[in-house]
Structure formats: C-alpha cells, structure tokens
Design a protein around this motif. Sequence first.
Motif, PDB file in Angstrom:
ATOM      1  N   ILE A   1     -28.969 -49.175  66.908  1.00  0.00           N
ATOM      2  CA  ILE A   1     -29.941 -48.075  66.966  1.00  0.00           C
ATOM      3  C   ILE A   1     -29.340 -46.859  66.273  1.00  0.00           C
ATOM      4  CG2 ILE A   1     -31.316 -46.585  68.455  1.00  0.00           C
ATOM      5  CD1 ILE A   1     -29.893 -49.762  69.931  1.00  0.00           C
ATOM      6  N   PRO A   2     -29.757 -46.560  65.029  1.00  0.00           N
ATOM      7  CA  PRO A   2     -29.190 -45.426  64.286  1.00  0.00           C
ATOM      8  C   PRO A   2     -29.876 -44.104  64.624  1.00  0.00           C
ATOM      9  CG  PRO A   2     -29.995 -47.194  62.822  1.00  0.00           C
ATOM     10  CD  PRO A   2     -30.598 -47.405  64.175  1.00  0.00           C
ATOM     11  N   ALA A   3     -29.101 -43.014  64.456  1.00  0.00           N
ATOM     12  CA  ALA A   3     -29.648 -41.665  64.609  1.00  0.00           C
ATOM     13  C   ALA A   3     -30.389 -41.216  63.366  1.00  0.00           C
ATOM     14  CB  ALA A   3     -28.521 -40.677  64.906  1.00  0.00           C
ATOM     15  N   GLY A   4     -29.944 -41.696  62.207  1.00  0.00           N
ATOM     16  CA  GLY A   4     -30.511 -41.265  60.936  1.00  0.00           C
ATOM     17  C   GLY A   4     -29.548 -40.363  60.179  1.00  0.00           C
ATOM     18  N   ASN A   5     -29.942 -40.012  58.964  1.00  0.00           N
ATOM     19  CA  ASN A   5     -29.090 -39.217  58.081  1.00  0.00           C
ATOM     20  C   ASN A   5     -29.798 -37.920  57.695  1.00  0.00           C
ATOM     21  OD1 ASN A   5     -29.044 -42.364  56.563  1.00  0.00           O
ATOM     22  ND2 ASN A   5     -27.381 -41.668  57.897  1.00  0.00           N
ATOM     23  N   LEU A   6     -29.041 -37.013  57.146  1.00  0.00           N
ATOM     24  CA  LEU A   6     -29.633 -35.793  56.615  1.00  0.00           C
ATOM     25  C   LEU A   6     -30.580 -36.114  55.470  1.00  0.00           C
ATOM     26  CD1 LEU A   6     -26.469 -33.496  56.511  1.00  0.00           C
ATOM     27  CD2 LEU A   6     -28.443 -33.197  58.000  1.00  0.00           C
TER      28      LEU A   6
ATOM     29  N   ASP B   1     -30.410 -29.202  52.908  1.00  0.00           N
ATOM     30  CA  ASP B   1     -31.008 -30.269  53.707  1.00  0.00           C
ATOM     31  C   ASP B   1     -31.979 -29.704  54.730  1.00  0.00           C
ATOM     32  OD1 ASP B   1     -29.352 -32.376  52.577  1.00  0.00           O
ATOM     33  OD2 ASP B   1     -27.691 -31.472  53.686  1.00  0.00           O
ATOM     34  N   TYR B   2     -32.904 -30.566  55.169  1.00  0.00           N
ATOM     35  CA  TYR B   2     -33.760 -30.214  56.298  1.00  0.00           C
ATOM     36  C   TYR B   2     -32.906 -30.158  57.572  1.00  0.00           C
ATOM     37  CZ  TYR B   2     -38.019 -31.110  53.587  1.00  0.00           C
ATOM     38  OH  TYR B   2     -39.027 -31.064  52.662  1.00  0.00           O
ATOM     39  N   PRO B   3     -33.289 -29.327  58.539  1.00  0.00           N
ATOM     40  CA  PRO B   3     -32.600 -29.396  59.833  1.00  0.00           C
ATOM     41  C   PRO B   3     -32.674 -30.820  60.375  1.00  0.00           C
ATOM     42  CG  PRO B   3     -34.043 -27.479  59.739  1.00  0.00           C
ATOM     43  CD  PRO B   3     -34.354 -28.301  58.518  1.00  0.00           C
ATOM     44  N   PHE B   4     -31.573 -31.300  60.911  1.00  0.00           N
ATOM     45  CA  PHE B   4     -31.526 -32.698  61.355  1.00  0.00           C
ATOM     46  C   PHE B   4     -32.103 -32.846  62.761  1.00  0.00           C
ATOM     47  CE2 PHE B   4     -29.398 -36.265  63.477  1.00  0.00           C
ATOM     48  CZ  PHE B   4     -29.817 -37.284  62.630  1.00  0.00           C
ATOM     49  N   ARG B   5     -32.873 -33.904  62.941  1.00  0.00           N
ATOM     50  CA  ARG B   5     -33.348 -34.292  64.270  1.00  0.00           C
ATOM     51  C   ARG B   5     -33.115 -35.790  64.404  1.00  0.00           C
ATOM     52  NH1 ARG B   5     -37.598 -36.066  67.637  1.00  0.00           N
ATOM     53  NH2 ARG B   5     -38.134 -34.654  69.351  1.00  0.00           N
TER      54      ARG B   5
ATOM     55  N   GLN C   1     -27.150 -36.142  69.391  1.00  0.00           N
ATOM     56  CA  GLN C   1     -28.117 -35.673  68.399  1.00  0.00           C
ATOM     57  C   GLN C   1     -27.509 -35.474  67.018  1.00  0.00           C
ATOM     58  OE1 GLN C   1     -29.950 -32.113  69.924  1.00  0.00           O
ATOM     59  NE2 GLN C   1     -30.599 -33.066  71.825  1.00  0.00           N
ATOM     60  N   THR C   2     -26.353 -36.047  66.748  1.00  0.00           N
ATOM     61  CA  THR C   2     -25.686 -35.779  65.477  1.00  0.00           C
ATOM     62  C   THR C   2     -26.063 -36.792  64.412  1.00  0.00           C
ATOM     63  OG1 THR C   2     -23.746 -37.008  66.260  1.00  0.00           O
ATOM     64  CG2 THR C   2     -23.734 -34.624  66.533  1.00  0.00           C
ATOM     65  N   GLU C   3     -26.122 -36.282  63.175  1.00  0.00           N
ATOM     66  CA  GLU C   3     -26.479 -37.152  62.050  1.00  0.00           C
ATOM     67  C   GLU C   3     -25.449 -38.247  61.834  1.00  0.00           C
ATOM     68  OE1 GLU C   3     -24.377 -33.529  60.183  1.00  0.00           O
ATOM     69  OE2 GLU C   3     -25.797 -33.933  61.802  1.00  0.00           O
ATOM     70  N   ASP C   4     -25.918 -39.357  61.309  1.00  0.00           N
ATOM     71  CA  ASP C   4     -25.110 -40.536  60.960  1.00  0.00           C
ATOM     72  C   ASP C   4     -24.635 -41.345  62.157  1.00  0.00           C
ATOM     73  OD1 ASP C   4     -25.320 -39.812  58.244  1.00  0.00           O
ATOM     74  OD2 ASP C   4     -23.565 -38.525  58.393  1.00  0.00           O
ATOM     75  N   GLY C   5     -24.957 -40.905  63.369  1.00  0.00           N
ATOM     76  CA  GLY C   5     -24.549 -41.665  64.543  1.00  0.00           C
ATOM     77  C   GLY C   5     -25.281 -42.988  64.643  1.00  0.00           C
ATOM     78  N   VAL C   6     -24.643 -43.962  65.264  1.00  0.00           N
ATOM     79  CA  VAL C   6     -25.251 -45.274  65.490  1.00  0.00           C
ATOM     80  C   VAL C   6     -24.790 -45.786  66.853  1.00  0.00           C
ATOM     81  CG1 VAL C   6     -25.601 -47.624  64.634  1.00  0.00           C
ATOM     82  CG2 VAL C   6     -25.142 -45.776  63.001  1.00  0.00           C
ATOM     83  N   LEU C   7     -25.745 -46.210  67.664  1.00  0.00           N
ATOM     84  CA  LEU C   7     -25.434 -46.879  68.927  1.00  0.00           C
ATOM     85  C   LEU C   7     -25.484 -48.381  68.686  1.00  0.00           C
ATOM     86  CD1 LEU C   7     -25.053 -46.905  72.061  1.00  0.00           C
ATOM     87  CD2 LEU C   7     -27.560 -47.008  72.199  1.00  0.00           C
TER      88      LEU C   7
ATOM     89  N   ASP D   1     -31.734 -45.299  58.809  1.00  0.00           N
ATOM     90  CA  ASP D   1     -30.439 -45.318  58.131  1.00  0.00           C
ATOM     91  C   ASP D   1     -30.417 -46.486  57.149  1.00  0.00           C
ATOM     92  OD1 ASP D   1     -27.700 -45.624  57.427  1.00  0.00           O
ATOM     93  OD2 ASP D   1     -27.105 -44.540  59.239  1.00  0.00           O
ATOM     94  N   ALA D   2     -30.638 -46.183  55.879  1.00  0.00           N
ATOM     95  CA  ALA D   2     -30.729 -47.229  54.852  1.00  0.00           C
ATOM     96  C   ALA D   2     -29.412 -47.980  54.696  1.00  0.00           C
ATOM     97  CB  ALA D   2     -31.146 -46.611  53.519  1.00  0.00           C
ATOM     98  N   GLY D   3     -28.284 -47.279  54.852  1.00  0.00           N
ATOM     99  CA  GLY D   3     -26.990 -47.938  54.706  1.00  0.00           C
ATOM    100  C   GLY D   3     -26.747 -48.978  55.776  1.00  0.00           C
ATOM    101  N   ILE D   4     -27.096 -48.654  57.019  1.00  0.00           N
ATOM    102  CA  ILE D   4     -26.935 -49.606  58.113  1.00  0.00           C
ATOM    103  C   ILE D   4     -27.879 -50.789  57.925  1.00  0.00           C
ATOM    104  CG2 ILE D   4     -27.280 -49.933  60.600  1.00  0.00           C
ATOM    105  CD1 ILE D   4     -24.694 -48.450  59.852  1.00  0.00           C
ATOM    106  N   GLU D   5     -29.099 -50.516  57.530  1.00  0.00           N
ATOM    107  CA  GLU D   5     -30.056 -51.606  57.296  1.00  0.00           C
ATOM    108  C   GLU D   5     -29.579 -52.520  56.175  1.00  0.00           C
ATOM    109  OE1 GLU D   5     -34.204 -50.485  57.032  1.00  0.00           O
ATOM    110  OE2 GLU D   5     -33.831 -48.741  58.309  1.00  0.00           O
ATOM    111  N   ALA D   6     -28.994 -51.952  55.119  1.00  0.00           N
ATOM    112  CA  ALA D   6     -28.497 -52.767  54.012  1.00  0.00           C
ATOM    113  C   ALA D   6     -27.377 -53.700  54.465  1.00  0.00           C
ATOM    114  CB  ALA D   6     -28.009 -51.869  52.880  1.00  0.00           C
TER     115      ALA D   6
END
Length: 490
Positions: free
Chosen positions: A77-82, A90-94, A106-112, A189-194
């Motif tokens: 389960i990824p958090a997502g990227n900037l 960049d847009y504010p990250f959510r 709530q930090t960018e690039d995180g992954v559970l 997160d495109a990198g994790i999906e790849a």
Amino acid sequence: MTVADELTTETPDESEEPIKQRKNGLYPGVSDELAENMKSGWADTELRDLEPIAQAAETAARRAALSARFPGERLVIPAGNLKVRSNDTDYPFRASVEYAYLTGNQTEDGVLVLEPTSDGHSATIYLLPRSNREDGEFWLSGQGELWVGRRHSLTEAETLHGIPASDVRELADQLREATGPVRVVRGHDAGIEAALTDKVTAERDEELRVFLSEARLVKDEFEIGELQKAVDSTVRGFEDVVKVLDRAEATSERYIEGTFFLRARVEGNDVGYGTIAAAGPHACTLHWVRNDGPVRSGDLLLLDAGVETHTYYTADVTRTLPVGGRFSEIQRQIYDAVYDAQEAGIAAVRPGGKFRDFHDAAQRVLAERLVQWGLVEGPVERVLELGLQRRWTLHGTGHMLGMDVHDCAAARVEAYVDGTLEPGMVLTVEPGLYFQADDLTVPEEYRGIGVRIEDDILVTGEGNRNLSAGLPRRSDEVEAWMASLRGGQV
C-alpha cells in the motif's frame, strides 16, 4: 574527481544517483573543501521522547482486519509521490487515503508492506530516512532537509507509528525478487507498480482497493472525533465568512474563499475539497469553484466548504445565505422547501434503514413542492417515477463522508448505495433546488436562484446525530444568526 564532477556523473545504481544541479544555478559546482566542511559540525537532533500517534491503536486494528481478509498474500500500500505543479515546484503532498488509514503516516514515497507469516502478517513501513550528510543530499538536493524541512528518522517513525521502519529506496529491488501472491493499491506509485508488474493482476488489486474502501464505511471512535473536530472548525469558518460579507461585496467570491481557507489552515491541514463560494446565479452551478464572481446584496450566497483535520478527516457543509441578511419572498419559498426536504431526509437516517431512504424522502418533498408551484405536472408519483424533478434537483441527496469528501467510493454497490445503515456511518444529507438563469420553463422570478442545505449526519444506535448542528438551518434562524454576527445589522 571533485564533488563538482560527481554531481554530473551518470551512475546506474539508483540509490547512488547523483544530486542534480539546476541548469541555470548560480553556483557551477561544489568544491571538495566546502563538501567536507558541510559534513561536520552539526548537533545530534534525534528525537528520543516521542509518543505514539493518537490513532496508533486504531491503525493497528485496521491492519489486523486487512491481514485477516488476505491471509498468505503480500500486500503493498503506497503513499504516493510528489507531483509537479510547474517546472521544479510541486503540489502540496497528500498521502493516499488507504496508506494514511492503515498507518497514520503522511509522508511522500512511503509504502506499507504486509508480509505473510504463519499466523497472519508482519508489517513494515518503508520510508525515506533522514537526509544524508555524508553525500551532501541534505543541502544539495531539492528535497533535502535544509530545503524542505527535517523528516523523521526511521527509529522515530517506528516509535510514532508502532511499525518497524526500513529504507524505501531498497524496496523496489526486494519486490522484484518477491515470490508468492501479491496485491498492490494502484494509482499512487508508478515505481512500486513497475517492480510488481509481473506479479499482480488488475482483478486481485481491485479486490484489495474495494476492501479498504468498505472498511471505512463504519467509523471508529477516533474517526468520529476527528469528523466532529473538522465540523466544529467548519462552523467557525462559516461564522468568519458572515462577518466579512461586506468586504466580499467590495471584492468578489474569492474573499469568501480566502476567508474560509484561513480558518482551514489555522485549525486544520487544509480544506477538504475546493471551496464552492457561489453567489447569485453561480449557486446553480453545482461545483462552482472559480469563485471569481460578484457578491451582491439581494442575492443568495451558496457556500459549500469543509475543513480537513491534520489526520485527513473532512467536514462537508453547505449553507445558502442571503448576502444582505434577509431572504426575499421567493428566496424564502425556495429555501424553506429545501429545508423541509432536508428535514425529511435527516429523519430517514437510522440504523437498519436503507442508505437510499434519506434520498427518496427528500426527493419526494421537493417533487411535491414543484407540483404545488405548477412547475411540473403531477401527480407526484408520476414525477418521481419519471425523475422529472431532476431538472431542478440535479444531484443525489448525499454520500458517505470521511478521509475522502466522497468517502468509500470504491465500495461495492450492494454495500454502499444499496446497503443498510449501521451505527458509526457518517453521511451528508444535502438536497437542493437550482433554477438556471436561462430556464424558460419557470417564471422569471425563480431564475438564477440556487439553494442547497447540507449537514454531516452520524448514524447512532438510536437514530442519528447532526454533527453540524452548530450552524442554524431554518430560514428565520439563519437571519437571526447572521444579524448577531454582524452586530445586529441586516
């Protein structure tokens, strides 16, 4: 080789990718002496007195429920990227709702990642560690902490979230080597999906997304508390707006938007969605977010806005206010019809009832008024069967509310719109009537009037509770409330 050379040298190892200089930066490089100087002389800033986040027990319970649903499978389960807004800004990250719901992080690039074990799963939260002071990342990278602020160390993150933490830069390689069934929440997160492209299927991943959406249908006590907090701040934001309507008249709808935004940023994380500050005929545009029109005494202001808390829970409240402080006769007639429809809708919210009941109850009242006013030919049953009232009511009467303003949207139809209400569910009840300025099927006096009243309703064991009851709804109460906030002037 100098540090300046290192900054421009290509390397295939992603973890050692050089820090890129701005093309038109004023400094051509970094001397070896400066690089060495920047490595030392810094105090130890590790935080050693942290306490777990307030919802740590709840996020652990949510992960346990997820583990029980998908035994023996690796869950990602990824958090997502900037996301780039323009050039190098960049847009504010959510963080993704799924990730934040399960971790509180709530930090960018995180992954559970939940790794299957013999008796369930072991959870690891993968994050970027503190900025590296040896390679200069902390001051040379655009995402280094001297540019964007300090991030938690992995040890600090473990304390805060109650989950073992590891370096996310190593995760993609680990996932490429993984075996066994895997599911991932897509779209963040495109990198994790790849890294998982040959291990997952769209159908299985959708099952994971649907489960996490349905898990949020019934809120726990922490979530209900956060939603009430969001609503309470929203009430204060509406009060702020009423106090400055004269300034909005001198400027535009943007003064209203900016006034509410100030409350959202001071007391919360942000607004939960783009504020709708729709004056005059703009109130007939359901998602009017340009907010660049005039605000005139004698017109109505439809304000649809919500504060989002620091934990991502949002309110969603609408009031339609007479800019001058008093409704005209036709405005009051239309407003009171919407109020009566909302009253019928709220009364239909109860445990064991169908989700659709509040919509049907509100639509019936509106259809009755439209027939009574001669705007559509009855009987009412015919109007409802053919949906003729929709020319002026347009939208559904409500939706689930939570970390998304339209929460639980991926849930199965049978669990949501065709489902049964349970204690702990939170939904909006928001009927409206909208008479477009160019609608020749209604008398001229109706044209350009739009009214919506929206409240956030908690399903309780006995019935329901209006979380946003702090804002008046009845037309005479609205007028008195506005007068009190404006020093008795209307």
